[in-house]
Design an enzyme around this catalytic site. Structure first.
Site, PDB file in Angstrom:
ATOM      1  N   HIS A  83       0.841  -1.201   0.000  1.00 20.51           N
ATOM      2  CA  HIS A  83       0.000   0.000   0.000  1.00 20.51           C
ATOM      3  C   HIS A  83       0.874   1.249   0.000  1.00 20.51           C
ATOM      4  CE1 HIS A  83       0.920   0.213   4.239  1.00 20.51           C
ATOM      5  NE2 HIS A  83       0.322  -0.958   4.465  1.00 20.51           N
ATOM      6  N   LYS A  94      -7.041   6.405   8.594  1.00 22.98           N
ATOM      7  CA  LYS A  94      -6.179   5.298   8.209  1.00 22.98           C
ATOM      8  C   LYS A  94      -6.720   4.674   6.918  1.00 22.98           C
ATOM      9  CE  LYS A  94      -4.492   1.126  10.257  1.00 22.98           C
ATOM     10  NZ  LYS A  94      -4.568   0.139  11.263  1.00 22.98           N
ATOM     11  N   HIS A 107      -5.779  -3.692  15.324  1.00 22.63           N
ATOM     12  CA  HIS A 107      -6.641  -4.336  14.322  1.00 22.63           C
ATOM     13  C   HIS A 107      -8.120  -4.399  14.706  1.00 22.63           C
ATOM     14  CE1 HIS A 107      -2.582  -5.711  13.238  1.00 22.63           C
ATOM     15  NE2 HIS A 107      -3.056  -5.622  12.013  1.00 22.63           N
ATOM     16  N   LYS A 116      -8.860  -1.495   3.743  1.00 16.54           N
ATOM     17  CA  LYS A 116      -9.745  -2.077   2.722  1.00 16.54           C
ATOM     18  C   LYS A 116     -11.205  -1.862   3.094  1.00 16.54           C
ATOM     19  CE  LYS A 116      -6.746  -5.520   0.799  1.00 16.54           C
ATOM     20  NZ  LYS A 116      -6.085  -6.511   1.640  1.00 16.54           N
ATOM     21  N   CYS A 155      -2.519 -11.669  18.982  1.00 12.73           N
ATOM     22  CA  CYS A 155      -3.151 -11.068  17.803  1.00 12.73           C
ATOM     23  C   CYS A 155      -2.348 -11.485  16.574  1.00 12.73           C
ATOM     24  CB  CYS A 155      -3.189  -9.543  17.906  1.00 12.73           C
ATOM     25  SG  CYS A 155      -3.651  -8.791  16.323  1.00 12.73           S
ATOM     26  N   CYS A 201      -7.766  -6.001  20.029  1.00  8.70           N
ATOM     27  CA  CYS A 201      -6.422  -5.521  19.707  1.00  8.70           C
ATOM     28  C   CYS A 201      -6.541  -4.045  19.301  1.00  8.70           C
ATOM     29  CB  CYS A 201      -5.837  -6.340  18.557  1.00  8.70           C
ATOM     30  SG  CYS A 201      -4.559  -5.434  17.663  1.00  8.70           S
ATOM     31  N   HIS A 227       3.723   1.599   2.530  1.00  5.54           N
ATOM     32  CA  HIS A 227       4.969   0.894   2.170  1.00  5.54           C
ATOM     33  C   HIS A 227       5.779   1.736   1.196  1.00  5.54           C
ATOM     34  CE1 HIS A 227       2.601  -3.016   3.095  1.00  5.54           C
ATOM     35  NE2 HIS A 227       3.392  -2.745   4.115  1.00  5.54           N
ATOM     36  N   CYS A 240      -0.870  -8.501  14.426  1.00  2.36           N
ATOM     37  CA  CYS A 240       0.356  -7.882  14.959  1.00  2.36           C
ATOM     38  C   CYS A 240       1.465  -8.904  15.140  1.00  2.36           C
ATOM     39  CB  CYS A 240       0.103  -7.246  16.327  1.00  2.36           C
ATOM     40  SG  CYS A 240      -1.053  -5.903  16.317  1.00  2.36           S
TER      41      CYS A 240
HETATM   42  N1  MSP Z   1       6.924  -7.122   8.918  1.00  2.00           N
HETATM   43  C1  MSP Z   1       6.857  -6.098   9.876  1.00  2.00           C
HETATM   44  C2  MSP Z   1       8.191  -5.359   9.952  1.00  2.00           C
HETATM   45  C3  MSP Z   1       9.374  -6.190  10.296  1.00  2.00           C
HETATM   46  S1  MSP Z   1      10.833  -5.273  10.267  1.00  2.00           S
HETATM   47  C4  MSP Z   1      11.966  -6.256  10.880  1.00  2.00           C
HETATM   48  C5  MSP Z   1       5.760  -5.092   9.486  1.00  2.00           C
HETATM   49  N2  MSP Z   1       5.347  -5.141   8.217  1.00  2.00           N
HETATM   50  S2  MSP Z   1       4.190  -4.197   7.613  1.00  2.00           S
HETATM   51  O1  MSP Z   1       4.040  -4.594   6.242  1.00  2.00           O
HETATM   52  O2  MSP Z   1       3.031  -4.234   8.439  1.00  2.00           O
HETATM   53  O3  MSP Z   1       4.753  -2.734   7.690  1.00  2.00           O
HETATM   54  C6  MSP Z   1       5.961  -2.384   7.030  1.00  2.00           C
HETATM   55  C7  MSP Z   1       6.303  -0.944   7.309  1.00  2.00           C
HETATM   56  O4  MSP Z   1       5.302  -0.114   6.728  1.00  2.00           O
HETATM   57  C8  MSP Z   1       6.357  -0.592   8.793  1.00  2.00           C
HETATM   58  O5  MSP Z   1       7.457   0.245   9.064  1.00  2.00           O
HETATM   59  C9  MSP Z   1       5.076   0.142   9.011  1.00  2.00           C
HETATM   60  O6  MSP Z   1       5.138   1.074  10.060  1.00  2.00           O
HETATM   61  C10 MSP Z   1       4.910   0.848   7.687  1.00  2.00           C
HETATM   62  N3  MSP Z   1       3.544   1.266   7.452  1.00  2.00           N
HETATM   63  C11 MSP Z   1       2.415   0.496   7.477  1.00  2.00           C
HETATM   64  N4  MSP Z   1       1.335   1.298   7.228  1.00  2.00           N
HETATM   65  C12 MSP Z   1       1.734   2.574   7.046  1.00  2.00           C
HETATM   66  C13 MSP Z   1       1.120   3.775   6.681  1.00  2.00           C
HETATM   67  N5  MSP Z   1      -0.175   3.878   6.476  1.00  2.00           N
HETATM   68  N6  MSP Z   1       1.915   4.853   6.485  1.00  2.00           N
HETATM   69  C14 MSP Z   1       3.282   4.785   6.580  1.00  2.00           C
HETATM   70  N7  MSP Z   1       3.880   3.660   6.921  1.00  2.00           N
HETATM   71  C15 MSP Z   1       3.136   2.580   7.307  1.00  2.00           C
HETATM   72  O7  MSP Z   1       5.374  -4.311  10.342  1.00  2.00           O
END
Ligand code: MSP
Length: 723
Positions: free
Chosen positions: A21, A296, A149, A299, A129, A146, A24, A132
Site C-alpha cells: 500500500h 487510516k 486491528h 480495505k 493477535c 487488539c 509501504h 500484529c
Molecule cells: N513485517 C513487519 C516489519 C518487520 S521489520 C523487521 C511489518 N510489516 S508491515 O508490512 O506491516 O509494515 C511495514 C512498514 O510499513 C512498517 O514500518 C510500518 O510502520 C509501515 N507502514 C504500514 N502502514 C503505514 C502507513 N499507512 N503509512 C506509513 N507507513 C506505514 O510491520
C-alpha cells in the site's frame, strides 16, 4: 559537503500477505531519498529492503488463497519488487526471510543466545493477535480488542522458549542515555524509556501451534517467533559475518513506522546485546500516511490507494515529490490525489519544468544550442544555500531540504523575469543563459535523491553527466557543450474531481504569502465536519454571559495580542479603527452578552474575546479550492456581510482568498457568501496570531474553539497544516 565513509540504511521488511500500500511506498521513498543523498555525498551506501514472509498471518493468508505458504509468498513478493521498480527504489539487496541464508543466520543467532543462557524453555498462555504477530496483556486491549486491528486476540497456550529481556534492561538504559539520537524523532524516545524503566517481561520467542517459520536446530517442533526472525534480516541482508557485513555493520539507520518502534528500539538492540553484536546507530520513525480526511487507509473503508497504479498514472517523481515535500518528517500526513496534482502543476510543471523549458528554448534559438563562454551571475549563485540544504538533510528534515532547493528554483525564475533574456544580446545574453544552464545543472544534482527520473532528464537535456555533490559548484558547466534534445519535463495534469464521502469535509490547503510570514502573521487552522448548527444553545449562552462578565474592555485594549495586530496593520500601512476584538467586547459589555448568531459563531466568539484573538469561519462547502492568505493589490473583490454588491478590497490589506474570490479581509471583515449559517455542514476556521502570540497560544485557542463547536454542534474536527 563531500563525504567518505559508509552508510547502511534499511526499511522495515513488509508482510506480503496482501499487496503493498501507499504506506509501504512512502517508507521506501524516504529511505531511498536518504540512500541517494548519501551516495551523492560520495559515501559507500548499502540500502536494504525486503519482505517478512513467515508467521501465522502469512500462513493464514496462503490458506485463504488456497496455496501453500511458499508458492504464495513467491507470487506476492513480485508486487513488492514491482513497487520498488516503479517508484525508483534503488535498493542494493531485497531480502526475503525465506532465503536459505537468512534462515541459517537466524538459527545460528538463536542458538548463540540460547547457549548464553538468555533463552529458556517454558510454557506460555496469553492473548495473541495474528495481525500484529504478538501477545497482548489484558490491560493493553481496547475493550477486549487488539488496539491496532480491532479484532479479538486468541487465547493461546503452548510450550515456548523465552528470551530474558530484563537481563539487559539496565544495559539498554545506559546505551540510550549515551546515544541520545538513537530514537529519532526525540519526542518518541521518552515514552520508550519509561516503559523499559518499568521492567521488561520475558519474550516468547518460539511457537509450536503452527509450522510456517524457521525451525529451531535443537528442537524442530518449534519455529522461531516471527519478530525474532524478521529483525535478523538486517544482519542476513548484508551476509552476516562476511567482509561486507564487517564493513557495513552497525546499521546507520533503520527507517520504520511508529507502530513497530518497540520491536526496533528495545527488542532488537537487546537481542544484539545478548548475541554480542553492536546495536544499530539510529531508529528513524516516520509518520503514517492517511487518506485525505486523515483516516487510516484500510480495505474496509475503501480508501486504499494502489501505489503502483498511482505512479503509472501520475509518474513516480510527482508522487515522490509530493510525499517528501508535503509531510514533515516524522509526522503523519494526509494523501489526496488532488493535492498531489496541485503541487505537480504549480511546483513541478510551472516552476521547475518551465524554467528548464524557457532556458533551453532561448539557448536553442539565441545561441544555436551551445553553452556560451561566461560566468554565473554571483547574485544568482548567492541564492543557493547548499549548507542549509545539507544541514536539513543531516537533521532528517527532508521536507525542508526540498523546500530550500525549490526556493532556488524560484530564484532562477525570478532571475529570468528580471533579466528578460529575450530582450538581451551579446555578453549580457550569454551571461544570463550561462547562469541559468549552470544553475539547472546543479538543480538536477540536488533534486536527484528526491526525483531521480527527472534529475536524469534534466542532465540529459543539458547534455552533461549528472555528477555528485562535489559537482554542485557554480561555473563547472563547460562552454561549447551542445545542449541535448528538448523534452517536456512535467506535463500538466488534470486534477481529479475529489470525491467527498457522506458526512465528510473535503481536504483543504492553506498557505500564507512569504511577506506576511515575515511580518509574523501566524495561523492555526481547522476543518470541522458534519456539524449541526442551531440558532442557540442554553449552555452556550450561559458560558457566553460568564465570559463577557469576566472580560474588561480596558484590559483587552491593553493586551499585547491586540497591539500585535495593530502593529501589523501599521507595518502594512493600512487604515484601521477600533480593533475587531475590542469592538466585540464593547458591544457585548453593553448588552451583558455576546451577540447571538448561531451555535458555531457563538462558540468561537467566546474564545475570541477571552483570548483577544481574531477568529474567522466559513462554510467550507462554499469555499472553492484552497485558501491563500495574501496581500491585496487593489483589484480583489469581496461581498460584505448582509450585502449582495461586490466591492474592492483596499490595496495593502491582506485577504483570505480562495481560488475565486476574497473570503474575508484582514480583521475578519467576513464576506457574505461563505458565512456560517444554519445550513452549514462543514466549517473552515482559522485563528490569527501575530508577533506577540506564540504559535502554541493560537494552537491552544484553536483546540478550545473546536472543542466548543463539537460540544455544541456535534461533528468532529481536524487540524489543517499551514504552509
Ligand atoms: N513485517 C513487519 C516489519 C518487520 S521489520 C523487521 C511489518 N510489516 S508491515 O508490512 O506491516 O509494515 C511495514 C512498514 O510499513 C512498517 O514500518 C510500518 O510502520 C509501515 N507502514 C504500514 N502502514 C503505514 C502507513 N499507512 N503509512 C506509513 N507507513 C506505514 O510491520
Amino acid at each position: 559537503m563531500s563525504g567518505k565513509g559508509k552508510f547502511y540504511i534499511t526499511t522495515a521488511i513488509d508482510y506480503p500477505n496482501s499487496k503493498p500500500h501507499l504506506g509501504h511506498a512512502y517508507e521506501k521513498t524516504v529511505a531511498d531519498c536518504l540512500a541517494r543523498w548519501h551516495r551523492l555525498k560520495g559515501e559507500d551506501v548499502f540500502f536494504l529492503t525486503g519482505t517478512d514472509e513467515h508467521g501465522k498471518k502469512i500462513e493464514d493468508a496462503a490458506e485463504k488463497a488456497g496455496k501453500e505458504p511458499k508458492p504464495f509468498v513467491d507470487a506476492q513478493v513480485k508486487y513488492f519488487k514491482e513497487l520498488c521498480a516503479k517508484w525508483g527504489i534503488s535498493y542494493d539487496n531485497f531480502i526475503r526471510t525465506t532465503d536459505g541464508k537468512h534462515e541459517m543466520i537466524c538459527q545460528t543467532i538463536f542458538q548463540r543466545v540460547l547457549e548464553k543462557g538468555d533463552i529458556y524453555l517454558g510454557e506460555y498462555e496469553g492473548l495473541y493477535c495474528n495481525g500484529c504477530e504478538r501477545f497482548y496483556l489484558e490491560k493493553e486491549l481496547d475493550s477486549g480488542l487488539c488496539p491496532v486491528h480491532m479484532t479479538r486476540p486468541a487465547l493461546l497456550k503452548e510450550e515456548s522458549y523465552f528470551f530474558k529481556m530484563n537481563n539487559y534492561a539496565s544495559k539498554w538504559l545506559e546505551f540510550v542515555e549515551k546515544n541520545p539520537g538513537f530514537i529519532f524523532p526525540l519526542q518518541r524516545r521518552q515514552e520508550i524509556i519509561n516503559r523499559v524503566q518499568e521492567g521488561l517481561r520475558d519474550l516468547s520467542v518460539s511457537r509450536t501451534s503452527f509450522h510456517w517459520g524457521i525451525p529451531l536446530k535443537n528442537n524442530p517442533q518449534h519455529v522461531i517467533y516471527v519478530w525474532f526472525d524478521a529483525l535478523l534480516n538486517y544482519l542476513s541482508g548484508i551476509d552476516y559475518s562476511s567482509e561486507k557485513s564487517k564493513k557495513f555493520w552497525p546499521a546507520d539507520m533503520h527507517v520504520i513506522g511508529k507502530d513497530i518502534l518497540w520491536f526496533h528500539s528495545v527488542i532488537w538492540p537487546i537481542m544484539l546485546f545478548s548475541a554480542g553484536i553492536e546495536p544499530p546507530k539510529k531508529i528513524f520513525v516516520h509518520g503514517f500516511i492517511n487518506d485525505a480526511y486523515g483516516e487510516k487507509m484500510s480495505k474496509s473503508t475503501g480508501n486504499v490507494i494502489d501505489p503502483v497504479q498511482l505512479v503509472e498514472k501520475y509518474g513516480a517523481d510527482s508522487a515522490r515529490y509530493y510525499l517528501l515535500r508535503e509531510i514533515p518528517m516524522g509526522e503523519d500526513g494526509n494523501f489526496s490525489v488532488a493535492a498531489m496534482v496541485e503541487r505537480h502543476n504549480s511546483e513541478l510543471a510551472n516552476s521547475l519544468g518551465n524554467l528548464l523549458q524557457r532556458t533551453l528554448t532561448l539557448t536553442e534559438t539565441r545561441l544555436d544550442g551551445t553553452v556560451p563562454k561566461a560566468k554565473t551571475s554571483e547574485a544568482l549563485a548567492k541564492q543557493l544555500n547548499l549548507e542549509k540544504i545539507g544541514s536539513f538533510m543531516e537533521k532528517l528534515e527532508v521536507h525542508n531540504a526540498l523546500a530550500e532547493i525549490f526556493s532556488f528554483v524560484t530564484a532562477c525564475n525570478r532571475f529570468v523575469n528580471e533579466k528578460e533574456p529575450w530582450k538581451l544580446k551579446g555578453k549580457a545574453l550569454e551571461e544570463t543563459l550561462y547562469s541559468l544552464l549552470d544553475s539547472l545543472r546543479i538543480i538536477a544534482i540536488l533534486v536527484s535523491p528526491f526525483m531521480p527520473g527527472s534529475a536524469e532528464k534534466i542532465s540529459a537535456q543539458l547534455n552533461v553527466p549528472l555528477g555528485s555533490l562535489n559537482d554542485a559548484k557554480f561555473n563547472l558547466l563547460k562552454a561549447g557543450t551542445k545542449i541535448g534534445k528538448k523534452e517536456i519535463l512535467f506535463q500538466k495534469l488534470e486534477a481529479p474531481k475529489e470525491e467527498v464521502r457522506e458526512g465528510k469535509a473535503r481536504s483543504i490547503r492553506v498557505s500564507i504569502a512569504p511577506q506576511l510570514k515575515e511580518l509574523d502573521l501566524k495561523l492555526a487552522v481547522a476543518v470541522i465536519e458534519n456539524v449541526r448548527v442551531k440558532k442557540k444553545h442554553e449552555g452556550l449562552d450561559k458560558k457566553a454571559r460568564e465570559a463577557v462578565k469576566a472580560i474588561s474592555l480596558k484590559e483587552i485594549e491593553k493586551s499585547p495580542v491586540i497591539r500585535g495586530y495593530l502593529e501589523l496593520y501599521d507595518a502594512l500601512k493600512v487604515k484601521h479603527g477600533k480593533h475587531a476584538v475590542a469592538n466585540l467586547v464593547e458591544i457585548s459589555a453593553q448588552s451583558g452578552k455576546l451577540p447571538t448568531i448561531n451555535t458555531v459563531v457563538d462558540s468561537y466568539n467566546l474564545v475570541s474575546i477571552k483570548k483577544a484573538l481574531i477568529v474567522g469561519a466559513h462554510d467550507l462547502d462554499k469555499v472553492s479550492g484552497n485558501v491563500k492568505v495574501k496581500l491585496a493589490d487593489g483589484s480583489e473583490l469581496y461581498i460584505p456581510l448582509g450585502q449582495s454588491e461586490a466591492m474592492e478590497v483596499p490595496k495593502g490589506e491582506y485577504v483570505f482568498a480562495d481560488d475565486k474570490v476574497v473570503l474575508c479581509r484582514m480583521d475578519v471583515k467576513q464576506g457574505e457568501h461563505t458565512k456560517v449559517t444554519n445550513e452549514t455542514k462543514n466549517v473552515f476556521l482559522y485563528v490569527q496570531g501575530n508577533k506577540y502570540t506564540p504559535q502554541k497560544y493560537i494552537d491552544d485557542a484553536l483546540e478550545e474553539i473546536c472543542g466548543n463547536i463539537v460540544k455544541y454542534c456535534g461533528g468532529s474536527w481536524r487540524k489543517v497544516k499551514v504552509e
